[in-house]
Design a protein around this motif. Structure first.
Motif, PDB file in Angstrom:
ATOM      1  N   LEU A 363       0.875  -1.301  -0.008  1.00 22.55           N
ATOM      2  CA  LEU A 363       0.011   0.015  -0.110  1.00 22.55           C
ATOM      3  C   LEU A 363       0.938   1.052  -0.019  1.00 22.55           C
ATOM      4  N   HIS A 364       2.168   1.306   0.730  1.00 22.92           N
ATOM      5  CA  HIS A 364       2.922   2.264   0.817  1.00 22.92           C
ATOM      6  C   HIS A 364       3.404   2.644  -0.475  1.00 22.92           C
ATOM      7  N   ASP A 365       3.992   1.488  -1.283  1.00 25.92           N
ATOM      8  CA  ASP A 365       4.600   1.949  -2.526  1.00 25.92           C
ATOM      9  C   ASP A 365       3.476   2.099  -3.662  1.00 25.92           C
ATOM     10  N   MET A 366       2.390   1.673  -3.209  1.00 26.96           N
ATOM     11  CA  MET A 366       1.290   2.125  -4.506  1.00 26.96           C
ATOM     12  C   MET A 366       0.911   3.684  -4.482  1.00 26.96           C
ATOM     13  N   PHE A 367       1.329   4.239  -3.365  1.00 26.33           N
ATOM     14  CA  PHE A 367       1.157   5.751  -3.314  1.00 26.33           C
ATOM     15  C   PHE A 367       2.595   6.548  -3.458  1.00 26.33           C
ATOM     16  N   VAL A 368       3.672   6.206  -2.892  1.00 26.15           N
ATOM     17  CA  VAL A 368       4.763   6.791  -2.927  1.00 26.15           C
ATOM     18  C   VAL A 368       6.230   5.988  -3.276  1.00 26.15           C
ATOM     19  N   GLY A 369       5.737   4.862  -3.925  1.00 30.50           N
ATOM     20  CA  GLY A 369       6.923   4.203  -4.429  1.00 30.50           C
ATOM     21  C   GLY A 369       7.473   4.701  -5.910  1.00 30.50           C
ATOM     22  N   PRO A 370       8.136   3.654  -6.535  1.00 32.14           N
ATOM     23  CA  PRO A 370       8.880   4.118  -7.813  1.00 32.14           C
ATOM     24  C   PRO A 370       7.567   4.307  -8.947  1.00 32.14           C
ATOM     25  N   TYR A 371       6.633   3.390  -8.742  1.00 28.41           N
ATOM     26  CA  TYR A 371       5.435   3.619  -9.550  1.00 28.41           C
ATOM     27  C   TYR A 371       4.226   3.985  -8.523  1.00 28.41           C
ATOM     28  N   GLY A 372       4.410   5.143  -7.950  1.00 27.62           N
ATOM     29  CA  GLY A 372       3.438   5.426  -6.909  1.00 27.62           C
ATOM     30  C   GLY A 372       2.388   6.445  -7.669  1.00 27.62           C
ATOM     31  N   LEU A 373       1.257   6.469  -6.954  1.00 32.96           N
ATOM     32  CA  LEU A 373       0.249   7.296  -7.567  1.00 32.96           C
ATOM     33  C   LEU A 373       0.596   8.730  -7.541  1.00 32.96           C
ATOM     34  N   VAL A 374       1.275   8.932  -6.217  1.00 37.76           N
ATOM     35  CA  VAL A 374       1.611  10.520  -6.090  1.00 37.76           C
ATOM     36  C   VAL A 374       2.924  10.744  -6.701  1.00 37.76           C
ATOM     37  N   THR A 375       4.004  10.111  -6.441  1.00 38.06           N
ATOM     38  CA  THR A 375       5.130  10.263  -6.667  1.00 38.06           C
ATOM     39  C   THR A 375       5.523  10.124  -8.500  1.00 38.06           C
ATOM     40  N   MET A 376       4.769   9.340  -9.213  1.00 37.98           N
ATOM     41  CA  MET A 376       4.887   9.202 -10.405  1.00 37.98           C
ATOM     42  C   MET A 376       3.624   9.741 -11.107  1.00 37.98           C
ATOM     43  N   GLY A 377       2.415   9.099 -10.780  1.00 34.79           N
ATOM     44  CA  GLY A 377       1.402   9.483 -11.560  1.00 34.79           C
ATOM     45  C   GLY A 377       0.817  11.173 -11.602  1.00 34.79           C
ATOM     46  N   LEU A 378       0.770  11.794 -10.150  1.00 35.01           N
ATOM     47  CA  LEU A 378       0.496  13.093 -10.109  1.00 35.01           C
ATOM     48  C   LEU A 378       1.655  14.015 -10.622  1.00 35.01           C
ATOM     49  N   SER A 379       2.914  13.507 -10.293  1.00 32.14           N
ATOM     50  CA  SER A 379       4.031  13.973 -10.487  1.00 32.14           C
ATOM     51  C   SER A 379       4.148  14.478 -12.215  1.00 32.14           C
ATOM     52  N   TYR A 380       3.774  13.031 -13.079  1.00 31.44           N
ATOM     53  CA  TYR A 380       3.843  13.049 -14.522  1.00 31.44           C
ATOM     54  C   TYR A 380       2.792  14.380 -15.070  1.00 31.44           C
ATOM     55  N   GLY A 381       1.445  13.815 -14.477  1.00 30.50           N
ATOM     56  CA  GLY A 381       0.168  14.613 -14.889  1.00 30.50           C
ATOM     57  C   GLY A 381       0.390  16.109 -14.561  1.00 30.50           C
ATOM     58  N   PHE A 382       0.791  16.545 -13.445  1.00 28.69           N
ATOM     59  CA  PHE A 382       1.032  17.856 -13.035  1.00 28.69           C
ATOM     60  C   PHE A 382       2.231  18.647 -13.134  1.00 28.69           C
ATOM     61  N   ALA A 383       3.138  18.019 -12.848  1.00 32.00           N
ATOM     62  CA  ALA A 383       4.408  18.677 -12.569  1.00 32.00           C
ATOM     63  C   ALA A 383       5.242  18.754 -14.257  1.00 32.00           C
ATOM     64  N   ILE A 384       4.899  17.612 -14.867  1.00 28.79           N
ATOM     65  CA  ILE A 384       5.658  17.652 -16.286  1.00 28.79           C
ATOM     66  C   ILE A 384       4.623  18.144 -17.461  1.00 28.79           C
ATOM     67  N   VAL A 385       3.701  17.173 -17.487  1.00 35.84           N
ATOM     68  CA  VAL A 385       2.640  17.469 -18.589  1.00 35.84           C
ATOM     69  C   VAL A 385       1.704  18.423 -18.497  1.00 35.84           C
ATOM     70  N   LEU A 386       1.351  19.100 -17.490  1.00 34.81           N
ATOM     71  CA  LEU A 386       0.302  20.300 -17.417  1.00 34.81           C
ATOM     72  C   LEU A 386       1.031  21.574 -17.655  1.00 34.81           C
ATOM     73  N   PRO A 387       1.950  21.741 -17.286  1.00 36.45           N
ATOM     74  CA  PRO A 387       2.785  23.229 -17.839  1.00 36.45           C
ATOM     75  C   PRO A 387       3.086  23.312 -19.170  1.00 36.45           C
ATOM     76  N   ILE A 388       3.351  21.907 -19.888  1.00 31.03           N
ATOM     77  CA  ILE A 388       3.825  21.764 -21.209  1.00 31.03           C
ATOM     78  C   ILE A 388       2.422  22.132 -22.243  1.00 31.03           C
ATOM     79  N   VAL A 389       1.467  21.540 -21.613  1.00 26.41           N
ATOM     80  CA  VAL A 389       0.277  21.427 -22.533  1.00 26.41           C
ATOM     81  C   VAL A 389      -0.558  22.659 -22.396  1.00 26.41           C
ATOM     82  N   THR A 390      -0.239  23.425 -21.126  1.00 25.77           N
ATOM     83  CA  THR A 390      -0.983  24.691 -21.194  1.00 25.77           C
ATOM     84  C   THR A 390      -0.292  25.835 -21.884  1.00 25.77           C
ATOM     85  N   THR A 391       1.088  25.697 -22.039  1.00 26.50           N
ATOM     86  CA  THR A 391       1.744  26.699 -23.165  1.00 26.50           C
ATOM     87  C   THR A 391       1.246  26.272 -24.247  1.00 26.50           C
ATOM     88  N   PHE A 392       1.159  25.059 -24.911  1.00 25.37           N
ATOM     89  CA  PHE A 392       0.741  24.582 -26.254  1.00 25.37           C
ATOM     90  C   PHE A 392      -0.952  24.998 -26.419  1.00 25.37           C
TER      91      PHE A 392
END
Length: 668
Positions: A363-392
């Protein structure tokens, strides 16, 4: 087409790109996508408005040039008019009344109470065009309102004049043969059909779509009589009857507008110069190259550079991810467990990850592990993709609202003929840069099934959506400039090769290119802002949940050691054909869910130094040509049927890897 008990309706009808969606938004408070090019609305938008204590359903219909439909979107509008009695607000472009008023005459045949809203009056003033609206109002016998919808000028008059709507009384009759045929058909049609005269005109014109809808509901004797009248009329002329009847309506409009429009000679404004050179055979492509460079710099340098660095390294890396990890440690690892003896705490110890049960670590790794919903999922979605697609989104919305996109269609028309298409096909492709799913829907503006099939295939294969393109441009912003031009050249080459082959394989005919070219204008801040926020809302609601689902799939595959086996299974293809690391299989795997998520995986690998420049270029080419997202596949099934959609998908996946392998061989 038969009358039925429904709520009172208001239909917004008119040529493409005249401002119907702006007026719809003003009447209902609902937002419909507004763009400075035709074809934005391909399905009806619905809302409500209250006038004089009566609530109306308001329907924004796709643009039409005639009630004799030539495309699927025109069929939608015609069917709305025939469905049930309604008040019609016809919206017209002040500069193109010659094109709008033939539709007015057809609406007169529908026996529709209506008003005419003449929009874009500010552009007419700049062009030196003057309209005598009162004279036109007297001739037609209906309210005529002059507006500038984007600035809300004159819109209040629409509500005030709603009680004055009438059926146009302009005295228009066809020549003797046509009129006799129309009268005969109208006389034998059932009395409960909405717009009997208009239906009679459409049938006399040889409208096969309408006859296929209507004839099964008619008695055999009635159907046979109508078919005999239509057949007898058609044999009297060498040219199609619908063309000849349309020509008579155009002639009537020319007479109607005599003395109504005055054109004053003015110097050529800046917008006219821009309009000319953006469609020029040489300077048009120079202009396009300049736009691509600006978008590349804005999205690549600012979006993927400064904005991503600030959010990923300044917010997520410093605050959100460490905070989430700390919170997960507290919740799942039970730090500071108290030792109790005889009801008294005698000490504490930290359980830690090593001592935690397997299911807690999971359960711990599901949220904050290498493939975690926060550390990977939200990070990809909001930290990497959102600022790029917003400028596009910002760059794309500016191009939309300026009126540049129809000029791009004119420029590529000659090249598109090579693929059995015309310049109009570029509009769904450009819309695909926003969302391939919606662009697939807009292929309805194309007249033939062959054209729609080819464009849907090219959208699925070679047109990246905004989220994916934003990530790709952001990644190219960190790579040498030549890699961008190689990627673009490969995509264009693939598009024309597949388009040319499809044109030879798929049966059917093309169609002539007719498109309204709107004026170039300074983008309206309000329009651009609405589009950007609307698309950001779509991204957060539609794309981010799929990012999280994709992350969860990767986590589960990793937890059961399936990722290792997938990497080994895909190794001959990913490693030996494409020359990429085994981990790249993860990005392709999740690309089956969303291509932009796959592109984000490569962005992350490149940022970590796991891909060199050539590997990154090959990966981006393949993921761009890769299978479209799940939503787009469902739309392909809806528009073309499951058989065609499966055939397209089975072609796209191996072809993408084949192109990647060829590119690797060339670059070696």
């Amino acid at each position: 087409m038969e009358q039925s008990g429904t709520n009172p309706k208001i239909l917004l009808v008119g040529n493409p790109n005249v401002g119907k969606s702006v007026i719809f938004g003003w009447l209902t408070g609902a937002y419909a996508m507004v763009s400075n090019y035709p074809g934005t609305t391909v399905a009806v938008s619905r809302g409500t408005t209250t006038l004089s204590n009566v609530t109306y359903d308001v329907i924004d219909t796709p643009g039409i040039n005639s009630l004799l439909p030539m495309s699927e979107d025109e069929c939608v509008t015609r069917d709305c008019l025939l469905e049930t009695p309604a008040i019609v607000i016809q919206v017209a472009d002040v500069k193109n009344l010659q094109r709008a008023l033939p539709v007015t005459l057809q609406l007169q045949e529908m026996n529709c109470p209506m008003m005419l809203v003449i929009n874009m009056c500010d552009e007419a003033e700049r062009a030196g065009i003057k309209i005598d609206a009162r004279k036109l109002e007297r001739e037609l016998g209906i309210p005529v309102i002059m507006t500038v919808a984007v600035k809300k000028i004159g819109l209040d008059q629409i509500k005030k004049m709603m009680g004055e709507v009438k059926v146009p009384r302009y005295a228009f009759r066809y020549s003797e043969n046509f009129q006799n045929a129309v009268d005969q058909i109208e006389a034998i049609l059932p009395s409960n059909i909405v717009g009997r005269k208009a239906v009679a005109v459409m049938l006399a014109s040889g409208d096969r779509r309408l006859s296929h809808q209507l004839f099964p509901k008619l008695p055999d004797t009635t159907r046979e009589k109508i078919e005999e009248i239509v057949r007898k009329l058609a044999t009297q002329y060498a040219e199609p009857v619908n063309f000849l009847m349309s020509r008579e309506r155009v002639a009537a409009v020319q007479s109607l507008l005599t003395g109504t429009i005055q054109q004053q000679t003015k110097g050529r404004p800046l917008g006219a110069w821009l309009s000319h050179y953006t469609m020029h055979p040489f300077w048009g492509f120079v202009f396009l190259a300049g736009i691509l460079w600006l978008v590349y710099k804005f999205v690549g340098d600012f979006g993927a550079g400064m904005a991503v660095d600030f959010i990923e390294n300044g917010i997520f890396a410093k605050y959100i991810s460490p905070g989430a990890i700390h919170l997960a440690d507290k919740i799942f690892y039970f730090d500071h467990v108290h030792l109790v003896e005889e009801g008294r705490v005698i000490g504490t110890y930290t359980l830690g990850a090593a001592g935690a049960p397997f299911w807690l670590r999971l359960l711990h790794d599901m949220f904050v592990g290498p493939y975690g919903l926060v550390t990977m999922g939200l990070s990809y979605g909001f930290a990497i993709v959102l600022p790029i697609v917003t400028t596009f989104f910002i760059a794309f919305s500016i191009m939309e609202d300026s009126g540049y996109l129809p000029r791009l269609a004119v420029m590529v028309n000659r090249a598109f003929k090579w693929m059995g298409l015309n310049g109009k096909a570029v509009l769904p492709m450009v819309l695909g840069l926003g969302c391939d799913t919606m662009a697939t829907l807009t292929t309805r503006i194309l007249e033939t099934r062959k054209q729609r099939t080819i464009v849907i295939l090219l959208l699925a294969l070679a047109v990246p959506c905004s989220a994916q393109l934003g990530v790709i441009l952001g990644m190219f912003g960190q790579m040498p400039l030549w890699t961008f031009w190689v990627w673009l050249g490969v995509l264009i080459g693939v598009m024309f090769f597949v388009g040319f082959a499809s044109n030879k394989i798929i049966k059917g005919e093309g169609n002539a290119f007719v498109m309204e070219i709107p004026p170039m204008r300074l983008p309206q801040f309000k329009n651009v802002a609405k589009k950007v926020f609307s698309r950001m809302e779509w991204y957060i609601k539609e794309a981010v949940p799929l990012f999280l689902l994709g992350t969860l799939i990767l986590f589960l595959l990793d937890a059961c050691n399936a990722l290792v086996y997938i990497q080994r299974f895909a190794s001959p293809l990913v490693v030996h054909v494409l020359g990429l690391p085994e981990q790249a299989a993860n990005a392709f795997l999740i690309g089956f869910l969303r291509r932009d998520y796959g592109a984000t995986g490569f962005f992350d690998m490149f940022s970590r130094g796991q891909l060199d420049v050539v590997q990154a270029l090959i990966a981006l080419v393949v993921i761009t040509l890769f299978i479209p997202c799940v939503a787009n596949i469902f739309m392909m099934i809806k528009e073309q049927g499951i058989k065609t959609a499966v055939k397209m998908t089975c072609f796209i996946v191996p072809f993408a890897f084949f192109v990647g392998g060829i590119l690797r061989w060339i670059l070696k």
